[in-house]
Design an enzyme around this catalytic site. Structure first.
Site, PDB file in Angstrom:
ATOM      1  N   LEU A   8       0.857  -1.186   0.000  1.00 36.88           N
ATOM      2  CA  LEU A   8       0.000   0.000   0.000  1.00 36.88           C
ATOM      3  C   LEU A   8       0.891   1.233   0.000  1.00 36.88           C
ATOM      4  CD1 LEU A   8      -2.714  -0.883   2.681  1.00 36.88           C
ATOM      5  CD2 LEU A   8      -3.156  -0.443   0.255  1.00 36.88           C
ATOM      6  N   ASP A   9       0.475   2.288  -0.700  1.00 36.73           N
ATOM      7  CA  ASP A   9       1.223   3.539  -0.675  1.00 36.73           C
ATOM      8  C   ASP A   9       1.219   4.117   0.739  1.00 36.73           C
ATOM      9  OD1 ASP A   9       1.779   3.505  -3.399  1.00 36.73           O
ATOM     10  OD2 ASP A   9      -0.078   4.556  -3.922  1.00 36.73           O
ATOM     11  N   PRO A  10       2.229   4.920   1.083  1.00 39.48           N
ATOM     12  CA  PRO A  10       2.288   5.499   2.434  1.00 39.48           C
ATOM     13  C   PRO A  10       1.028   6.280   2.816  1.00 39.48           C
ATOM     14  CG  PRO A  10       4.394   5.774   1.341  1.00 39.48           C
ATOM     15  CD  PRO A  10       3.449   5.219   0.308  1.00 39.48           C
TER      16      PRO A  10
END
Length: 287
Positions: A36-38
């Site tokens: 998942l992206d930050p």
């Protein structure tokens, strides 16, 4: 310690941060079934110990997300963390959005975000972006199984989408905006499901313990019974044929192709491929 851990990743941490935290906590190898992206939150499926060998089987699964996009603003990263490139005040009617989402069901072709780890000519796309190098942006085919609007209050629209693995939700939001003749950026993203795993069963990092891990023997319920004469094949990681098998017990439809064999304090996992059963892994002293 071999199994699956469901983590609710908070906003701000990278998926690698979470993997490293869990690895240090349990002092064992840890893998994942999709990052998942930050700026995103939600379900991370982590594979603990010998379960890391199952990564390729659990990664290629459907994903479900809850996303919020903001109309009238475009950023270089396609999300709220990027630099604003364009603004407008084009108002979109709710029925226009609903019609647009209906048209998106099925196979769609989406451009990969320039700020992504997708590799082109041996380099990650974000490296080209940071250096200001023009590069042809690749496109990927995704499948949108379902997509529906949850809430709309201009300029924000929240939707739920079930899609194939590898789908960039940032790109999907961009595509929605294009079809509506405007611009938009993603402002919030949360993964709700990864295959059969649901965020409702996930733990926040502060509450993770060994008891949070789903043991492999509890996860894979289909069972193969073999004679002791087959034990050498199991130890050597050889495939099994029907003549090696005494009995097959079907107890699960979620992981219908996976089977466990328990023998002499060892636990083996096999995957059915046609008429044969392929060896995947062994866990010793699991009881």
């Amino acid at each position: 310690m071999n199994g699956i851990l469901l983590v609710d990743k908070p906003v701000g941490l990278t998926s690698h941060d979470v993997v490293e935290y869990v690895r240090k906590l349990f002092k064992t190898k840890v893998g994942h079934c999709g990052t998942l992206d930050p700026f995103a939150s939600g379900l991370l499926v982590l594979l603990i110990g010998e379960a890391t060998k199952l990564s390729s089987f659990f990664t290629q699964t459907k994903k479900t997300y809850i996303a919020t996009m903001q109309f009238g603003i475009k950023t270089d990263t396609l999300d709220i963390t990027g630099k604003v490139q364009l603004r407008n005040n084009i108002f979109i009617e709710q029925n226009e959005i609903e019609d647009c989402l209906k048209d998106l069901k099925g196979e769609v072709e989406l451009s990969v975000p320039i700020y992504s780890a997708k590799k082109v000519k041996g380099r990650k796309l974000y490296e080209y972006a940071r250096e200001g190098i023009d590069i042809e942006i690749p496109k990927i085919k995704s499948i949108i199984y379902s997509i529906e609007m949850i809430n709309y209050c201009y300029p924000y629209m929240t939707f739920k989408v079930e899609c194939s693995h590898g789908t960039y939700i940032r790109s999907l939001a961009e595509e929605i905006a294009k079809k509506l003749s405007t611009v938009a950026t993603l402002v919030q993203l949360r993964r709700a499901k990864n295959g059969v795993f649901d965020i409702k069963a996930a733990f926040s990092l502060d509450f993770i313990s060994e008891d949070s891990i789903i043991p492999l023997e509890n996860l894979i319920l289909n069972e193969i019974i073999v004679n002791e004469s087959v034990y050498k094949k199991l130890i050597n990681g050889n495939p099994l044929t029907r003549k090696d098998i005494k009995e097959i017990r079907l107890n699960d439809s979620l992981f219908e192709d996976f089977y466990k064999i328990s023998m002499k304090d060892a636990f083996f996992v096999y995957k059915r491929e046609g008429d044969k059963f392929k060896y995947l892994l062994k866990v010793e002293n699991y009881r």
